[in-house]
Motif scaffolding. Structure first.
Motif: not given
Ligand code: FAD
Length: 415
Positions: A214-215, A258, A263, A266, A352
């Motif tokens: 979640l990045v 983003s 997220l 990722s 990331t």
């Protein structure tokens, strides 16, 4: 002789005093006063267990407070095993079915915490994430769970008769059950540590390789420079790879990509892998352009595309010689090329942003070594792992907290 005896007595009393002050016995020690640790403390406390929660931070529940932009996305109306990433895909099912989103909502309703639903069933506090933390702390207080902050743990030992001995800088505490609820590695500034993984390794439990989840994605230099002018632009998009696909908002940033869709993706992306991004998920652009030609639309390509996409995006994605063509002059090959650019944009992220900004840690304590019902380590009676420390990571949308509540609750019934 008498002087010697007095000295001896003095020493003896000091020693006893030292032992009383510095040694403590409780039923349960929970390391980590975060979401899962506090939930576990409440449940164990309800069962009249003497509970001590230790945390090295100066405040409990810091991640709860910063979550959901300060409003804490505390759960989701729909919670399925598919919303979680783990090497052991079935592991989370038992806990999630024993303590559900409806059970957590019951707690919220009992405290009359105002909340609202956002898209995809995500539930947020109306006012502040503090409402959730205050509820957990007041429940801990009600059941007499003791929370000690700024507690640095020096060592953990297992003794056959007495259970575990946890040594802090100031005390030696024995307990029958030891619960590790220290979370993952994300946001080291907030006090994240690899404590859980070290304890797992100390007791011979495997740890699945960890990485940030979640990045946001970062881009290679050339792409970063190319797309820098798009920084701040948000649009709905679908991002896919061979294993997964998400459709939500994409945000261009000065570092890369983003927004919720990036997220989510990722957590399913591996270094070096190419992603396919559909910048017009609702539109088959090739078909649309062919229709436009049939309708004899005479607009320039760039002006026609600006109906669907921001001009600065169109200009970055297509070469000038295409942008200035009339729609009527486009060849079939050019139409295909334009559609490919926006419906199937291929990009290979550089990496990331890592744990610095990640909302969650993928990987962690191997679930194969843990009971899915009690969260107790199969080979180490009395040792429990809960929350993000385990190799269970949720999607964006309240799933990570639901896992923390559920796993904490289950361990709380068993410790
Ligand atoms: C910015 C951000 C926003 C987020 N928003 C959401 C959201 O809206 N919804 C959602 O579902 N999830 C969200 N998450 C994820 C969620 O916060 C975590 O998954 C959840 O807090 C995990 O709970 P936990 O109890 O396992 O660990 P944590 O809540 O991280 O608690 C771990 C505790 O252990 C303590 N600790 C760590 N190491 C040690 C040590 N060595 N000794 C003693 N104590 C230690 C820490 O100080 C901390 O108090 C967000 C995460 C971040 C970073």
């Amino acid at each position: 002789m008498r002087a010697k005896a007095t000295l001896y007595n003095k020493f003896f009393y000091h020693f006893v005093f030292y032992l009383v002050i510095n040694m403590l016995e409780v039923d349960v020690i929970i390391v980590g006063a975060g979401a899962s640790g506090l939930m576990c403390a409440i449940e164990a406390g309800k069962r009249k267990r003497k509970v001590l929660v230790l945390d090295h931070a100066n405040k409990p529940g810091k991640k709860i407070l910063m979550s959901g932009g300060g409003r804490c996305n505390f759960t989701n109306y729909t919670v399925e095993a598919e919303n979680f990433v783990s090497e052991n895909a079935h592991f989370c099912k038992s806990a999630l079915s024993r303590f559900t989103q409806w059970d957590f909502l019951e707690m919220i309703h009992a405290q009359e915490i105002p909340y609202h639903e956002r898209e995809h069933g995500q539930l947020f506090c109306n006012e502040s994430a503090r409402d959730i933390l205050d509820m957990l702390l007041s429940e801990c207080d009600k059941v007499g769970a003791d929370i000690r902050l700024k507690a640095d743990i020096l060592s953990v030992q297992k003794h056959a008769e007495s259970g575990f001995v946890v040594k802090t800088k100031t005390q030696e505490i024995t307990c029958q059950s030891l619960v590790i609820a220290t979370g993952g590695l994300s946001i080291p500034k907030m006090g994240a540590t690899p404590f859980a993984y070290k304890i797992a390794e100390q007791f011979g439990i495997k740890v699945q390789t960890t990485r940030a989840g979640l990045v946001p994605f970062t881009l290679h230099v050339a792409d970063k420079e190319k797309f820098a002018v798009l920084s701040g632009l948000a649009l709905p998009a679908t991002i896919s790879n061979a294993r997964q696909s998400f459709t939500e908002n994409l945000l261009f940033t000065h570092r890369g990509l983003s927004g919720p869709v990036a997220l989510q993706m990722s957590s399913y992306w591996y270094e070096g892998e190419e992603l396919t991004i559909n910048l017009l998920p609702e539109l088959d652009l090739q078909d649309q352009l062919l229709q436009a030609q049939k309708q004899k639309i005479r607009l320039k390509v760039k002006n026609y595309l600006c109906q669907f996409l921001a001009k600065r995006l169109v200009v970055i994605f297509l070469p000038e010689e295409l942008l200035d063509l009339s729609m009527l002059d486009l060849t079939h090959k050019q139409i295909q090329r334009i559609a490919e650019q926006f419906n199937h944009w291929k990009i290979k992220p550089n990496g990331t942003e890592g744990y610095r900004t990640a909302e969650v840690t993928l990987g962690g304590v191997d679930c194969h070594a843990i009971s899915s019902k009690t969260l107790q380590a199969n080979q180490v009676p009395g040792l429990y792992f809960i929350g993000e420390a385990l190799d269970v990571s949720g999607w964006l949308g309240g799933y990570n907290f639901q896992w923390a509540w559920a796993s904490g609750w289950c361990a709380g019934q068993s410790v």
